[in-house]
Structures are given as C-alpha cells and as structure tokens.
Design an enzyme around this catalytic site. Structure first.
Site, short mmCIF file in Angstrom:
data_model
loop_
_atom_site.label_atom_id
_atom_site.label_comp_id
_atom_site.label_asym_id
_atom_site.label_seq_id
_atom_site.Cartn_x
_atom_site.Cartn_y
_atom_site.Cartn_z
N CYS A 77 0.80 -1.33 0.07
CA CYS A 77 0.06 -0.14 -0.04
C CYS A 77 0.94 1.16 -0.10
CB CYS A 77 -0.89 -0.08 1.04
SG CYS A 77 -2.39 0.88 0.74
N HIS A 177 -3.54 -5.15 -0.13
CA HIS A 177 -3.18 -5.54 1.02
C HIS A 177 -3.15 -7.03 1.31
CE1 HIS A 177 -3.45 -1.59 3.57
NE2 HIS A 177 -4.00 -1.25 2.51
N GLU A 179 -2.32 -8.96 3.77
CA GLU A 179 -2.86 -9.30 5.00
C GLU A 179 -4.42 -9.27 5.12
OE1 GLU A 179 -2.08 -6.37 4.36
OE2 GLU A 179 -2.90 -4.72 5.76
#
Lengths: 201, 255
Positions: A77, A177, A179
């Site tokens: 990001c 992202h 995650e």
C-alpha cells in the site's frame, strides 16, 4: 529467521502482525534502525499520508537504511508508493528505489478511493507469485497509484492500468493489502518469507 | 475490474450479535467471532460491526472483541458506533480494524471527520448516515441506536453527504431507515441520488430481502456495495448463492 515490521506511520499494524503470526514467523514491530538492520527481511506496511510517512522515516533516520538495504524487502500500500521517486500526495520526494511518480486517481471520472476487490494481470514472472492464481481478486484501498513501467510485475485496472505488484532486485511491493486478501494474500506473504529464508541460507 | 461488495453487518450489543426491526426490538442472533468467521469463510467481501448503543448512551463500550476479530479473519472490517474522538479511533484501528465509521458524533462535531482523515487518511474514515424519507425529501436522523433518543437533525441527507466528503470522509454508508429490517428492497431512488452527488464509494443499507434487491441496487445506482444483516443472519440467502445469482446477471463480485 526474524522479520522487522517497520511501523513508520499509520495506526493499523495489528492485522499485519496477525498475518505473520499465522505463518509462524518471528518478527518485531519496530522503528529502531539497529533492529531493522539486524533483521533477515523487512515488511513495510505503511498506511496514511505520504508526506507524513516520509517525515516519520526521516525522524527515525531510516531513509538511507531502506535505500541501501540489500536483504529482501516487502512494502505494501503506502509502503509500496514510498519506494517510488516522488509522490503527489503532499508533494514529497520518496525513496527512489523504483522510477516513477505516484499520482492521484481522477475523482472527476472515478469513485475515489478505489476501495474493494480487484484482479491483477501478470506482466512478468515473480517468485512472489508462486502458486498464486491472479484471477482471484485482492483487496485494494487507495486514492493514489503507481504508473505501469519496467518495475511492474502485475498491473490492475481502475480507469487506467496501474501497478499492482512491483519488483526490482531485493525489493518487492504490492499496492493491495496481502494481509486482508484472504487465502491469496496469505500465499503471497508465505512466498516472501520463503524468499527471506533462502536469502538467509 | 473493481467488484461490487457484499457486506454483512453485525450489530453488536453486550458482546453478542443482535438484530432488530428499524433499529429496535433487538434479538440475539449469535456470537461475534463465530459469525465473523462464518461470513468471512463464505465469501463476504468485508464486514461491518456496529456497536448499536454506543453513541446514544454514554457508557464506555468494551471493544476487546475488535482485536479478537482481527485474529480470526483475513478480510477487511469496519467498526462503527460510539467512536467520538481520534484516540478512540486509534484504539480500534490499532486493534486491527481497517476502517472506523462515525455517525452521531460527526453530526455533533463535524470537525471530527477532518481530524480523523488527517490522522489516519480518508480511506479509514467512513461516515454512516441514517436517513428518513418523507414527502420526497431526505432528512438525517441522529442517535438511532436508541429509539427513545432518536431525533431528526435539521440536516438534509444529500447536503450532509457532500459536506462529509468535503471534510475528508472516504466512504459513506447510507442507512435508509424507512426500509430498515423490513426486507422490501433498498431505497434505490435515494441511494442513486446520493451516489451521484459524491465522488467517494457509497454503500447502501436497509431493506435487502431478496437477491433481486442486490441486482436492482447494482444495476440502477452507482453504489459500490450492499450491506445487509437479517437476510444473512436468518439464512434467507447465503453469500455464495447471492454471488452466483449476481454473476448470472453479469454483476461481478470477488472471486
């Protein structure tokens, strides 16, 4: 092996920590230069405002540390955008690992930020993408984007094509992202950890 | 291509997920973590957790469940209800939430939106708007978490939406209160009008009862997501079935 997660700005690092914990890897969330230099690899998950994040890196004396880094590095990001030469977000000079300028999406034409799940198009092979099906969507949330250029591994499309994954030497980066991107994101993080393990030998 | 989002909303009260009609008469529907995992695994694109009494009573809500959710799911989630300061937002985001949503506190103190956007970035800042349609005009309601305290603010919904975006909101969740919990479909006229009035993503809320309602939402408005609670909690539809239905009608959702 041990990873350093650089807490250079923003507030929500816990999901990154949890994702690394799930993979059973030792890590430290830190802004300490000595800890970062001693680690076997860096994850740089910046969120927030580019100018603010660069000011933070300067304050922690991390700019040259990152520029001269030789071990595997994964930014995502804002942590990817800061690897380019310049960002229009706050008109700030960035780290200059990748060539190019970070620009804002045109909000007269597009809904900005781009928020949600989008797919990527592979432009060249990367070890970060071993066993990753890029037809599966990943999670983006951003108002600024990196252009497609020689550092682009995979692009995505929002109004225009932009860089979703970039790579040069030991530097890997994703605009999305990992995650927060379900199973595919987990595979990308696992691939990065494998790269770190092999580098360490 | 960016996909449309299906967003289950979990109303949280006293550590459990509840659901009422037009925000009242709450019944318990299950455990927070169990439901979060269930929806995450079944293909939800994002989750919203709404601490429903948080703004309208002054009690200091326990949000320890935020950290637990972050430990159990790997899709984005937003926490709403009772966040009235940068410090409270920071705690929620530090515990793994991707976004915070403010509603009544933003009406009390609109500058809060700017403070949050400056500190965390607009992409973290959602403004929830509870809107009441009457005689063709739309008015913002305040303190909807508790019916006895709910009031009509003097704000027009569309004007308020434009103001929150100018102040730095990165997304709007529009709850059309006339439709809430009655499963007759989203308010397409109001949602369409609002989505055409702002440049940020708009999520529709209130009224989803059938798969067709999601199709109507995505084909007739620029809303980028549909939020729903009871249809998922009560098993009226599953997320995989809904996504297959939308796909059949050429509306793309996450693969």
């Amino acid at each position: 092996m041990k990873l350093a997660i650089v807490a250079g700005g923003g507030a929500n690092f816990y999901s990154v920590e949890v994702a690394i914990q799930r993979l059973g890897i030792e890590y430290e969330l830190t802004t300490d230069k000595a800890v970062i230099e001693a680690a076997d690899g860096i994850i740089f998950p910046g969120v927030g405002f580019a100018k603010y994040a660069m000011d933070n890196l300067a304050q922690y004396d991390l700019i040259d540390t990152i520029k001269n880094y030789k071990k595997p590095f994964l930014g995502f990001c804002l942590g990817m955008q800061l690897l380019y030469e310049y960002s229009d977000e706050g008109n700030v000079e960035c780290l200059g690992i990748f060539k190019g300028t970070i620009r804002k999406f045109d909000d007269s034409q597009l809904i900005v930020p781009q928020m949600g799940w989008n797919n990527c198009k592979l432009l060249r092979q990367s070890r970060l993408l071993d066993n990753v099906d890029l037809e599966r969507d990943v999670y983006f949330v951003h108002s600024y984007y990196a252009p497609v250029n020689e550092f682009t591994v995979a692009s995505s499309e929002y109004g225009d094509d932009f860089t979703a994954i970039a790579e040069d030497k030991n530097f890997y980066a994703t605009q999305f992202h990992p995650e927060k991107s379900g199973a595919i994101g987990e595979q990308i993080l696992a691939n990065f950890i494998k790269i770190v393990q092999e580098f360490k030998g | 291509m960016l996909k449309k989002r299906i967003i289950p909303c979990l109303d949280v009260r006293n550590g459990q997920v509840v659901k009422g009609v037009q925000f009242r008469n709450h019944e318990v529907v299950g455990d927070i973590i169990e439901l979060a995992e269930k929806y995450s695994q079944s293909g939800a694109d994002e989750l919203v957790f709404y601490a429903i009494t948080a703004s309208s009573d002054e009690s200091n809500n326990d949000r320890s469940w935020v950290r637990e959710i972050a430990r159990h799911i790997n899709i984005p989630f937003c926490v709403a209800g009772g966040i009235r300061s940068v410090a409270m937002a920071e705690e929620v985001l530090a515990n793994g939430a991707d976004k915070i949503s403010v509603n009544s506190p933003a009406l009390e103190n609109p500058a809060l939106i700017e403070e949050l956007a400056k500190r965390f970035g607009s992409q973290c800042v959602v403004v929830g708007i509870d809107s009441w349609a009457q005689d063709g005009s739309y008015q913002v309601l305040q303190y909807t978490g508790d019916e006895s305290k709910t009031i009509k603010s003097r704000r027009n919904t569309i004007e308020w939406a434009r103001e929150v975006v100018a102040r730095g909101a990165g997304e709007i969740v529009l709850n059309c209160m006339n439709q809430d919990g009655v499963r007759k479909g989203y308010d397409l006229v109001q949602t369409g009008l609002l989505a055409d009035s702002v440049s940020v993503p708009v999520i529709a809320s209130g009224g989803a009862g059938e798969m067709e309602h999601f199709k109507e939402l995505f084909t007739t408005t620029k809303a980028t997501g549909g939020l729903a609670a009871s249809v998922f909690h009560k098993g009226i539809m599953t997320i995989p079935d809904l996504k297959a239905y939308l796909h059949k009608h050429n509306i793309l959702t996450r693969k």
